[in-house]
Structures are given as structure tokens and as C-alpha cells.
Design a protein around this motif. Structure first.
Motif, PDB file in Angstrom:
ATOM      1  N   VAL A 314       0.609  -1.016   0.155  1.00 26.22           N
ATOM      2  CA  VAL A 314       0.030  -0.162   0.029  1.00 26.22           C
ATOM      3  C   VAL A 314       0.855   1.243  -0.046  1.00 26.22           C
ATOM      4  O   VAL A 314       0.579   2.326  -0.661  1.00 26.22           O
ATOM      5  N   GLY A 315       1.918   1.319   0.842  1.00 23.30           N
ATOM      6  CA  GLY A 315       2.626   2.436   1.091  1.00 23.30           C
ATOM      7  C   GLY A 315       3.558   2.736  -0.535  1.00 23.30           C
ATOM      8  O   GLY A 315       3.473   3.896  -0.889  1.00 23.30           O
ATOM      9  N   ALA A 316       4.082   1.860  -0.919  1.00 23.16           N
ATOM     10  CA  ALA A 316       4.741   1.981  -2.238  1.00 23.16           C
ATOM     11  C   ALA A 316       3.833   2.583  -3.461  1.00 23.16           C
ATOM     12  O   ALA A 316       3.996   3.146  -4.226  1.00 23.16           O
ATOM     13  N   LEU A 317       2.347   1.763  -3.319  1.00 19.25           N
ATOM     14  CA  LEU A 317       1.374   2.298  -4.311  1.00 19.25           C
ATOM     15  C   LEU A 317       1.024   3.685  -3.994  1.00 19.25           C
ATOM     16  O   LEU A 317       1.005   4.696  -4.953  1.00 19.25           O
ATOM     17  N   ALA A 318       1.037   3.899  -2.852  1.00 21.81           N
ATOM     18  CA  ALA A 318       0.343   5.532  -2.530  1.00 21.81           C
ATOM     19  C   ALA A 318       1.932   6.537  -2.973  1.00 21.81           C
ATOM     20  O   ALA A 318       1.391   7.554  -3.389  1.00 21.81           O
ATOM     21  N   ASP A 319       2.753   6.066  -2.560  1.00 20.88           N
ATOM     22  CA  ASP A 319       4.058   7.017  -3.095  1.00 20.88           C
ATOM     23  C   ASP A 319       3.899   7.064  -4.470  1.00 20.88           C
ATOM     24  O   ASP A 319       4.215   8.457  -5.117  1.00 20.88           O
ATOM     25  N   LYS A 320       4.058   6.267  -5.179  1.00 14.74           N
ATOM     26  CA  LYS A 320       4.057   6.382  -6.741  1.00 14.74           C
ATOM     27  C   LYS A 320       2.810   7.203  -7.395  1.00 14.74           C
ATOM     28  O   LYS A 320       2.823   8.226  -8.117  1.00 14.74           O
ATOM     29  N   LEU A 321       1.684   6.778  -6.848  1.00 14.34           N
ATOM     30  CA  LEU A 321       0.450   7.830  -7.277  1.00 14.34           C
ATOM     31  C   LEU A 321       0.744   9.122  -6.767  1.00 14.34           C
ATOM     32  O   LEU A 321       0.293  10.015  -7.818  1.00 14.34           O
ATOM     33  N   GLU A 322       1.312   9.526  -5.485  1.00 17.63           N
ATOM     34  CA  GLU A 322       1.516  10.810  -5.051  1.00 17.63           C
ATOM     35  C   GLU A 322       2.297  11.436  -6.130  1.00 17.63           C
ATOM     36  O   GLU A 322       1.986  12.891  -6.431  1.00 17.63           O
ATOM     37  N   LEU A 323       3.466  10.726  -6.417  1.00 15.39           N
ATOM     38  CA  LEU A 323       4.429  11.440  -7.296  1.00 15.39           C
ATOM     39  C   LEU A 323       3.802  11.916  -8.721  1.00 15.39           C
ATOM     40  O   LEU A 323       3.957  12.951  -9.032  1.00 15.39           O
ATOM     41  N   LEU A 324       2.950  10.878  -9.208  1.00 15.89           N
ATOM     42  CA  LEU A 324       2.382  11.578 -10.473  1.00 15.89           C
ATOM     43  C   LEU A 324       1.208  12.453 -10.295  1.00 15.89           C
ATOM     44  O   LEU A 324       0.935  13.440 -11.132  1.00 15.89           O
ATOM     45  N   LEU A 325       0.563  12.593  -9.056  1.00 17.13           N
ATOM     46  CA  LEU A 325      -0.619  13.178  -8.943  1.00 17.13           C
ATOM     47  C   LEU A 325       0.177  14.674  -8.874  1.00 17.13           C
ATOM     48  O   LEU A 325      -0.467  15.681  -9.288  1.00 17.13           O
ATOM     49  N   LYS A 326       1.222  14.985  -8.305  1.00 18.62           N
ATOM     50  CA  LYS A 326       1.894  16.316  -7.974  1.00 18.62           C
ATOM     51  C   LYS A 326       2.743  16.819  -9.175  1.00 18.62           C
ATOM     52  O   LYS A 326       3.022  17.950  -9.082  1.00 18.62           O
ATOM     53  N   ASP A 327       2.946  15.881 -10.424  1.00 18.03           N
ATOM     54  CA  ASP A 327       3.882  16.327 -11.145  1.00 18.03           C
ATOM     55  C   ASP A 327       3.262  16.105 -12.683  1.00 18.03           C
ATOM     56  O   ASP A 327       3.173  14.934 -13.325  1.00 18.03           O
ATOM     57  N   GLU A 328       2.587  17.264 -13.101  1.00 19.41           N
ATOM     58  CA  GLU A 328       2.095  16.975 -14.487  1.00 19.41           C
ATOM     59  C   GLU A 328       2.932  16.834 -15.506  1.00 19.41           C
ATOM     60  O   GLU A 328       2.587  15.887 -16.594  1.00 19.41           O
ATOM     61  N   ASP A 329       4.023  17.506 -15.493  1.00 21.37           N
ATOM     62  CA  ASP A 329       5.140  17.190 -16.747  1.00 21.37           C
ATOM     63  C   ASP A 329       5.489  15.606 -16.518  1.00 21.37           C
ATOM     64  O   ASP A 329       5.665  15.047 -17.643  1.00 21.37           O
TER      65      ASP A 329
END
Length: 371
Positions: A314-329
């Protein structure tokens, strides 16, 4: 004169990867132009959540398929038979009965494996004997080189062909999108092992981190119903962030893909071979977050077209989703890279051409052996 090919495959309903591929083969103008195809539907279940359950109705359907095959073989022996072999459960025994009939009639066999599970039975002498009989003097199509280990005990590398599944192109171009609130899409049947609960738990983490996001879940009932899913969403306090929109097909499916900013498929299904929906998402220029399962690492290039995370993490999934959510480029770069990978590897045209090449090679080998 066109070669006569008997296709034993899965056709909808129910809707899942093997059935979608089976329908694409049956309806392919290119494949039907190359071969005189006859088709028998192997599916015993009309609903995904009924798969694997034994019933008198299924036994009757299995017998009906067997008699249908005998009738076809007696009318005209095909030059070769394509069989979408089910690797596990009671459906394997249904397929095995058909294999016995085909071998009695000396029909060359090409197995197309859309799931896996042979390696799990290696400790059983009973299953080892069944599998050796099944694969003897046959050709085997796998969807990824990652999947050879599942059949390595029963087939040689020379027997194996690699043919990734393909996805038909959508109409028109798909431009990158940027919703004011980034939107995550999950699209699959509601099956626990497809990672749906893992995703909800990751959404709780994202909410607690004050991430701005919406998560749309689309798919039909599996071992979780839509009602149960909505209850989970409510119990986790995710009503403002997660919505379930039911099954989506055709234009509705196209719209949910086009309205998303990124795609997530956190599967830990132990029979997963390809994850066709990942290739679909890449066609829509969506970065993909998925798992190290089956042939998925040959579809999603970790760090390039998206991210791969350990199963049930769960933690690894949340980390990668957060990274993409915050970086449109980053979303746009990965989405474009995924689109190029789709164009190079996973179009319907490439799949059809590859399948025709494989079947023609089997036919040529048969002709040489007979002469």
C-alpha cells in the motif's frame, strides 16, 4: 485454397482479457482472410463471478462443447487447431478432454496461454503426466518472455512463440489532459486479487497526506459487488475522493479513459499473464502504475511509461501515485512514452500479423512432415 483452422477460444460473455482477445480473433478481417476459420466458444460462465464454480449446467455445457467438436472433426478435419487453453481449475479438465479428442484425430495443436498455473502443480505427479501429454508435439504461444518459466518443465524453447496481445486503436487522437483535480482511473472487474482493496487503502494514505485527487473505479461485479465496494468507500471515509461508476463499454469506456490523468492496476492475481488493460491505458497516453506480476514488466517499463510496485504494498503504491498526482510534466512524459510503446508493440495489427505468422509456420511444418 486457404488453410482450414479450428479456433477453440473464449468469447463474451463474460468480459475478461481472454474473451476480449478471442472476440478480436473471431472478428478479424485479416485473420479470416488468411484462414478458413471455424470457431467454438469454450466459455462455460456468462459472469466473471461465476468462473471456477462447478455446476450441473456447466457440466452439460462442457459435454455439449465436446459433441460440437466431434461433429466438426467428423465433418472435416482442420489443418491445425488453435486452443486458448485454461491452465487451472475445472476448466482445464474440460479442455483436456478436448485435447484427447484432437490428438486422437491427429490434429496439430497450437495453445495460446492467457493465464498461468502449470508451475504451481509441478509437485503433483498426476498433473505432471497430464501436462506432458498436453504439450507433447505442440506449439505454445505465450504473451511475454517472462512467462516461459511457467511451462519450462513441459516444453522446449523451440516449441514456444511469443505473441503479445494487441489493442484496437481508438478513433481520433488522444491529447494529454490536465484536470484541475488529477483523476486516477482503475478499470477492471471488481476482484480482490486485481488489487481493488489495496487501491482503496492507498487512497486513504493519499487523503491523509492531503493530496488533491479523484479516483474513478469502473468495472463489473466479481468477488466484490458494486454495493460492497460502495460500502467500503463509505466506511473508509473516501466519498469525496473515490467514486464507483459501474461497468463501462464502448463509448462510455472511451470517455472514462479520456477523462483520466493516470491509470492504476495493482494486481496480485497469481494467474495474471499480461494485463491487457495496461496496454489500453497506454494507448490513451496515461502513465500506468501496476505491479511486478506475470508479463506486466514487459508492458509497463518501470520509470519510463509508469511505475511498477511490489504486490499488496500500500505504501509503495501511494508513493508512486502521489508522485504522479503532483507532477503534471512527469505524467505527460510517461504518458507519451507509453503511447509510443503501444504503437511499437501492442497494436491490434501487430498482434494479428504475429498470430498469422505463427499459425502459418505451424502449417508449413505440418506440410513438410507429411511429405
Amino acid at each position: 485454397m486457404k488453410p482450414d483452422v479450428l479456433f477453440l477460444l473464449h468469447l463474451p460473455p463474460a468480459i475478461h482479457g481472454s474473451a476480449i482477445v478471442g472476440l478480436s480473433i473471431k472478428e478479424s478481417e485479416k485473420i479470416n482472410h488468411a484462414f478458413n476459420g471455424r470457431f467454438i466458444n469454450l466459455l462455460l460462465s456468462k459472469e466473471v463471478n461465476d468462473s471456477g464454480n462447478l455446476s450441473l449446467l456447466k457440466l452439460f455445457k462442457a459435454l455439449k462443447i465436446s459433441f460440437q467438436l466431434i461433429k466438426v472433426l467428423l465433418q472435416k478435419k482442420p489443418d491445425v487447431c488453435y486452443l486458448a487453453l485454461t491452465t487451472t481449475g475445472t476448466a482445464f479438465f474440460k479442455d483436456f478432454l478436448l485435447i484427447v479428442l484432437l490428438k486422437l484425430f491427429r490434429i496439430p495443436l497450437v495453445y495460446h496461454l492467457h493465464n498461468k498455473g502449470f508451475a504451481q502443480k509441478e509437485n503433483s505427479s498426476f498433473f505432471r503426466k497430464l501436462f506432458r501429454f498436453t504439450f507433447k508435439d505442440s506449439k505454445v504461444i505465450i504473451l511475454s518472455r517472462q512467462l516461459f518459466s511457467d511451462v519450462a518443465a513441459y516444453v522446449s524453447p523451440e516449441q514456444v512463440e511469443i505473441c503479445p496481445n494487441g489493442v484496437a486503436r481508438v478513433a481520433g487522437d488522444v491529447a494529454p489532459r490536465a484536470n484541475a483535480v488529477p483523476r486516477i482511473l482503475f478499470l477492471s472487474n471488481l476482484i480482490k486479487s486485481k488489487g481493488i482493496i489495496v487501491l482503496l487503502e492507498a487512497c486513504v494514505v493519499l487523503k491523509n497526506r492531503n493530496c488533491i485527487f479523484q479516483c474513478v473505479i469502473a468495472g463489473g461485479d466479481g468477488d466484490i459487488s458494486g454495493t460492497q465496494l460502495n460500502e467500503m468507500i463509505h466506511s473508509l471515509g473516501l466519498e469525496e475522493h473515490v467514486s464507483y461508476v459501474g461497468s463501462k463499454f464502448g463509448q462510455e469506456k472511451d470517455r472514462v479513459f479520456k477523462s483520466a490523468d493516470l491509470f492504476v492496476f495493482p494486481t496480485y492475481y497469481n494467474a495474471e499473464t499480461f494485463g491487457l488493460v495496461n496496454a489500453e491505458a497506454m494507448q490513451y497516453r496515461l502513465p500506468v502504475v501496476s505491479t511486478f506480476e506475470g508479463g506486466i514488466p514487459d508492458i509497463v517499463e518501470d520509470g519510463v511509461t509508469g511505475f511498477l510496485v511490489p504486490q499488496r504494498d500500500v505504501g509503495a503504491l501511494a508513493d508512486k501515485l502521489e508522485l504522479l498526482l503532483k507532477d503534471e510534466d512527469l505524467r505527460n512524459r510517461m504518458g507519451q512514452a507509453g503511447y509510443q510503446r503501444y504503437e511499437n508493440e501492442f497494436t491490434q495489427e501487430r498482434f494479428e500479423n504475429r498470430l498469422i505468422e505463427i499459425m502459418q509456420r505451424v502449417l508449413d511444418e505440418r506440410s513438410i512432415n507429411e511429405n
